[in-house]
Design a protein around this motif. Structure first.
Motif, PDB file in Angstrom:
ATOM      1  N   VAL A 128       0.830  -1.202   0.000  1.00 37.90           N
ATOM      2  CA  VAL A 128       0.000   0.000   0.000  1.00 37.90           C
ATOM      3  C   VAL A 128       0.863   1.250   0.000  1.00 37.90           C
ATOM      4  O   VAL A 128       1.899   1.306   0.669  1.00 37.90           O
ATOM      5  N   ALA A 129       0.439   2.230  -0.786  1.00 40.66           N
ATOM      6  CA  ALA A 129       1.063   3.548  -0.798  1.00 40.66           C
ATOM      7  C   ALA A 129       0.118   4.520  -0.103  1.00 40.66           C
ATOM      8  O   ALA A 129      -1.086   4.545  -0.394  1.00 40.66           O
ATOM      9  N   VAL A 130       0.654   5.315   0.828  1.00 39.12           N
ATOM     10  CA  VAL A 130      -0.165   6.255   1.597  1.00 39.12           C
ATOM     11  C   VAL A 130       0.470   7.641   1.506  1.00 39.12           C
ATOM     12  O   VAL A 130       1.681   7.794   1.676  1.00 39.12           O
ATOM     13  N   GLY A 131      -0.349   8.648   1.252  1.00 35.99           N
ATOM     14  CA  GLY A 131       0.161  10.013   1.188  1.00 35.99           C
ATOM     15  C   GLY A 131      -0.896  11.028   1.565  1.00 35.99           C
ATOM     16  O   GLY A 131      -2.084  10.717   1.612  1.00 35.99           O
ATOM     17  N   GLY A 132      -0.450  12.238   1.831  1.00 37.36           N
ATOM     18  CA  GLY A 132      -1.353  13.332   2.135  1.00 37.36           C
ATOM     19  C   GLY A 132      -1.827  13.324   3.564  1.00 37.36           C
ATOM     20  O   GLY A 132      -1.330  12.596   4.419  1.00 37.36           O
ATOM     21  N   SER A 133      -2.831  14.149   3.838  1.00 33.14           N
ATOM     22  CA  SER A 133      -3.427  14.237   5.165  1.00 33.14           C
ATOM     23  C   SER A 133      -4.851  14.747   5.010  1.00 33.14           C
ATOM     24  O   SER A 133      -5.196  15.386   4.021  1.00 33.14           O
ATOM     25  N   LEU A 157      -5.324  14.465  -5.039  1.00 36.52           N
ATOM     26  CA  LEU A 157      -6.172  14.376  -3.849  1.00 36.52           C
ATOM     27  C   LEU A 157      -5.381  14.506  -2.558  1.00 36.52           C
ATOM     28  O   LEU A 157      -5.928  14.926  -1.527  1.00 36.52           O
ATOM     29  N   ALA A 158      -4.093  14.162  -2.595  1.00 37.37           N
ATOM     30  CA  ALA A 158      -3.280  14.205  -1.372  1.00 37.37           C
ATOM     31  C   ALA A 158      -3.110  15.618  -0.823  1.00 37.37           C
ATOM     32  O   ALA A 158      -2.723  15.793   0.333  1.00 37.37           O
ATOM     33  N   ALA A 159      -3.435  16.622  -1.627  1.00 32.36           N
ATOM     34  CA  ALA A 159      -3.364  18.005  -1.134  1.00 32.36           C
ATOM     35  C   ALA A 159      -4.406  18.269  -0.058  1.00 32.36           C
ATOM     36  O   ALA A 159      -4.231  19.171   0.769  1.00 32.36           O
ATOM     37  N   THR A 160      -5.476  17.473  -0.057  1.00 31.13           N
ATOM     38  CA  THR A 160      -6.570  17.727   0.883  1.00 31.13           C
ATOM     39  C   THR A 160      -7.054  16.481   1.616  1.00 31.13           C
ATOM     40  O   THR A 160      -7.909  16.584   2.500  1.00 31.13           O
ATOM     41  N   HIS A 161      -6.539  15.310   1.262  1.00 31.68           N
ATOM     42  CA  HIS A 161      -7.019  14.063   1.850  1.00 31.68           C
ATOM     43  C   HIS A 161      -5.853  13.111   2.136  1.00 31.68           C
ATOM     44  O   HIS A 161      -4.782  13.221   1.515  1.00 31.68           O
ATOM     45  N   THR A 162      -6.076  12.201   3.059  1.00 31.22           N
ATOM     46  CA  THR A 162      -5.177  11.057   3.197  1.00 31.22           C
ATOM     47  C   THR A 162      -5.584  10.045   2.135  1.00 31.22           C
ATOM     48  O   THR A 162      -6.742   9.596   2.102  1.00 31.22           O
TER      49      THR A 162
END
Length: 308
Positions: free
Chosen positions: A39-44, A68-73
């Motif tokens: 799994v790859a996870v990014g953003g917040s 989407l990573a600019a505004t979401h995990t």
């Protein structure tokens, strides 16, 4: 804060020659007995899980995920049986049922610290997302499905010579043995056929990504076939049981599709609305690999869905 299970010794840490989603953290997360997902996870921010299709891996979401990573995990796994995730042997019909694969995704989100999350899937991943929405409505806040019909409806609309477009569905529906042997004899030709045929814009899948897709499929022929075989058997049974019981998707649902209906003779919006009363159905001007061909449009639609 996102809680991520530490990688084990086999964790596929990207290298300079291995494509990855820039800025994302890679881990292996146990989701079932003997099964861990890459799994790859990014953003917040609020979580959204993105599930890939065939013949791809989590990399198909690279543009949308970065947006989407600019505004979401953003959580991008390889499905069980695909990419760098574990590929258990097909012990029985349930091993690669969408019910089992959906349970993997809910377990993944929970392991990362999220009880509720938005979920989007493309192609095979959309079927997993659909099943997750039916089986785990308390966990899924919003659902998006890209360029697919629910399994039960898919088999119903394929008939006559128009069904030739889905020849692979019938091939991989056969009992174990022959389909695996045939595909393994020329895997790059088989999987590459779909990458070529289904892309309106070939440049949307650059050479390094294409090579990664083909390498991943080459190493996963038995599990990919098992996934498709389940969709001609146990997945149909599960869908029919839900249909007969009147079970429906309770969350807001967005569906993005090519205009298949004109060629195959069905009303896609009506088919989806029977499953999803709160539906936003959009026809997309792109090939099957729309998340790679028109990623800004897909990201915009997902943001609008989650905002409601």
């Amino acid at each position: 804060m996102t809680r991520i299970t530490a990688p084990d010794a086999t964790s596929p840490i990207p290298t300079a020659t291995t494509p990855a989603i820039p800025g994302f953290d890679y881990r292996r997360v146990p989701v079932a007995d003997g099964v861990s997902l890459n799994v790859a996870v990014g953003g917040s921010g609020a979580p959204i899980v993105l599930l890939h299709g065939f013949p791809q891996t989590h990399l198909m979401w690279r543009h949308v995920a970065s947006d989407l990573a600019a505004t979401h995990t953003v959580i991008c796994p390889d499905l069980r049986g695909y990419g760098a995730s574990d590929k258990p042997a097909e012990a029985d019909a349930t091993t690669y049922s969408k019910r089992t694969m959906a349970a993997d995704i809910v377990a993944l989100a929970h392991a990362l610290g999220y009880e509720r999350f938005a979920l989007a899937g493309h192609d095979r991943g959309a079927l997993v997302a659909f099943r997750a929405g039916l089986d785990h409505p308390a966990a899924i806040t919003h659902l998006a499905c890209l360029d697919v019909l629910p399994t039960l409806d898919m088999w119903d609309v394929l008939h006559g010579t128009t069904a030739a477009v889905g020849f692979h569905l019938y091939l991989m529906a056969q009992p174990p043995g022959l389909p695996e042997q045939m595909i393994a004899a020329a895997p790059d030709a088989f999987f590459g056929h779909f990458l070529d045929l289904w892309a309106n814009d070939p440049e949307a899948i650059p050479a390094d990504i294409r090579a990664a897709y083909l390498a991943a499929c080459r190493d996963a022929v038995p599990s990919i076939v098992a996934d498709y075989r389940a969709s001609a058997g146990i997945d149909v049974e599960h869908d029919r049981a839900d249909q007969d019981a009147g079970n429906r998707l309770r969350m807001p649902v967005a569906v993005l599709q090519q205009d298949w209906g004109a060629a195959l003779g069905y009303d896609a919006t009506a088919l989806w609305r029977a499953w999803a009363p709160d539906l936003r159905h959009t026809t997309v001007t792109a090939g099957h690999f729309m998340a790679e061909e028109v990623p800004s449009d897909i990201a915009k639609t997902l943001r609008e869905l989650i905002a409601n």
